[in-house]
Design an enzyme around this catalytic site. Structure first.
Site: not given
Lengths: 408, 408
Positions: A156, A182, A193, A280, A403, A408
């Protein structure tokens, strides 16, 4: 997959086929993107499975499904959806997982409980059953892919595809272990995640596979953190097809058990490091080793307190040997520590000892070490024999941009 | 003090003098800056003191000094050094605290244990005794200052001075409570590099003052977090000079005890909010209320898990109603929670209920709420009566800039 590749990325290795495990990918269009986002790995009859799943109290229905199916220890397929985690979607989410398992079971002529499902992406939007079913059908009818295509399809916010391979000699046979994974943010595997999948042609009984995976997890996936945020969907599954022809591994006494366990742990470690390297906004990989703690568990908690400290992570981003922030993070961990026995090093240079700065330590090698891509922090507590090593990345403007801009 | 003022700043209030407590400030030149960095508050004989101190396992020698001196319950002076925390400096740090206490005791003709000392700033550099002593002498000989000057002199990375005032009727007398506080980063008071000082003219026995302060702390300072990083030096001290003329408060049954406790709690809450409003890089103040938990303690832990989540904090920075990240943070807290009973609101609008999104909720008021400076997140667990409210700020590029550029 993002277009800006992590500076810590490593090239995707040459992954061999694993007899009995066949990946395929398809476009399910879970998002408005032109890429494969459904991965379907079929597994020959006789495949054993083990797994470690998020400890979140708000797990996705996929996690709940896998937890139940793992009890049976056998698998015929893995389905991975990217772009929608299906977490926190109530009955509709559960229905989507059931529909996927039923569809795949129908294609393969097996039980729905033989189908393992994992999803990753936005939380709170039920996975669209029609897209999943159409994607599954497309994958089922597609030609097999390689592992790299599968590694790309499960990603993702990942900036590069992640895979690893190792081998072991078991019972006179060379067995192969391949893994894909991932994960980039919301990484603090309480087991990340993070989705990871391991495939081996070794013959392994499910109980032993589970024991070996749980042990490896404790030293690898459970020792990485990007942001201290634990996903609702973290899942690592290991599938053993048994095609290598070794006598099945059933326990610690089986010939080759040690070699298999070591190989599995090595693979898990490789996979875990690939995730941290894609943290990230990461610019630096940080390895934190705590020694001299009262117990290994205590050492792990202190190491994670350091690894999750925003002030430590921003200091490393700033290439600043700010060991005072390391002291702070040791102090807040709540674990036994005695300030006046504490020693801290950056790279090989001890900068603090016995609770105060080492006078006149050589700053040049410390500065040079901090300018590199890989930074080591060592803390010795001087209390006992407990030790732990964990891995994280620095906290940079990149993390904020990713972020605060992700909608969303 | 930084030149870029937090957008959440509030004006410094008009703080009255407190009979028996006299602030003075001086330049000790702890850093190469042209500002007052030593605060010296003298207290008349008969002043009671109480305090709450960091739970860090690596506390500063100042914290250790205060912990010992608090046992005696009486105070004649407070000395605050800004620019150097003196933490993690071994025997030299301890010697500096002892020298300061001895110097001030000599000036005032009291015991060193009557002197309370707090320091804030870089960790690992022993506080220079010569500068401290010269600063103390300068302060001792200076004219009294007002509280604003003291609030400015105790600041470090603070972007504005912070003070608050309240009153209570105790035993027919109006008593005044004044507080000053500093803190901006490394804020997660386990009781925050938060220093807070409260002065009242009420007559209060030390044991009751301590009980009232500890209780107020539990609902205020212990409920704020900027970055989850707990300082080595967090200190809140309350001094009661007894000049108001009330009969001394000795326990819950004393006339005016309730009014005093309520006023002290109100003052602590005002001070705590001022710190969050100056959170490093803060653009928004976030209030998180958790209800329906199994216990208040459980509610507090879940609320802090949300408040410390980088993904929740960046979502708010991005004005994104990403409630999936709130679900994640509830799930990782490790406290009792049932996904399918969970309800989440932003402002007054419920966005998720019974474990899934509220279909068709009105997004306009949610978007408007998130664009404001003050954001409320509510979580109801549907399990019991436990509740807690905590306060934090968003996580922005400003936090990274401040902390990746700050050099040790």
């Amino acid at each position: 997959m993002s277009t800006s590749i992590s500076p810590l990325a490593t090239p995707f290795p040459d992954l061999p086929a694993v007899a009995g495990a066949t990946p395929r990918v398809a476009r399910a269009h879970y998002k408005t993107w032109d890429r494969c986002d459904l991965t379907f790995v079929t597994l020959d009859e006789g495949t054993a499975v083990a797994g470690v799943l998020t400890q979140s109290k708000c797990p996705s229905p996929e996690v709940e499904w896998c937890r139940k199916a793992l009890v049976l220890g056998k698998a015929r397929a893995l389905v991975v959806n990217a772009g929608n985690s299906n977490a926190f979607t109530g009955n509709r989410g559960r229905a989507a997982v059931e529909a996927i398992a039923a569809r795949a079971a129908g294609q393969l002529g097996c039980q729905p409980s033989d189908i393992f499902v994992a999803s990753t992406g936005v939380i709170g939007v039920p996975l669209p059953i029609d897209k999943a079913e159409a994607g599954l059908d497309a994958a089922f009818n597609a030609a097999p892919s390689d592992w790299r295509a599968a590694a790309e399809a499960i990603g993702t916010t990942d900036t590069y595809p992640k895979g690893a391979v190792t081998t072991a000699i078991v019972d006179g046979r060379t067995v192969t272990l391949v893994g894909i994974i991932k994960g980039s943010g919301m990484i603090a595997p309480d087991m990340a995640t993070m989705l990871g999948f391991i495939f081996t042609d070794a013959a392994v009984e499910p109980a032993f596979l589970q024991a070996a995976l749980s042990a490896a997890n404790g030293k690898t996936f459970s020792c990485i953190t990007v942001d201290g945020d634990t996903s609702t969907s973290d899942t690592v599954l290991a599938f053993a097809t048994g095609k290598a022809g070794n006598a099945a591994l059933t326990g610690d006494d089986s010939p080759g058990a040690d070699a298999f366990r070591a190989a599995l742990a090595d693979l898990c470690r490789q996979l875990a490091m690939l995730v941290v390297r894609d943290g990230e906004g990461a610019q630096k990989l940080i390895e934190i080793t705590v020694t001299g703690a009262e117990s290994d568990r205590s050492a792990h908690r202190i190491a994670m307190s350091i690894a999750n400290s925003p002030l430590v992570k921003t200091a490393i981003a700033g290439e600043d040997a700010n060991w005072g922030r390391v002291v702070m993070a040791v102090g807040k961990a709540g674990e036994p520590a005695e300030r006046d026995r504490l020693a801290i090093r950056f790279g090989a240079v001890e900068v603090a000892r016995d609770g105060l700065a080492v006078e006149g330590y050589d700053e040049a090698p410390v500065a040079a070490h901090l300018k590199g891509r890989e930074v080591e922090i060592g803390v010795d507590l001087g209390l006992g024999d407990g030790r732990a090593t964990v891995w994280t990345c620095d906290l940079t403007h990149g993390y904020i941009s990713i972020n605060a801009d992700y909608r969303s």
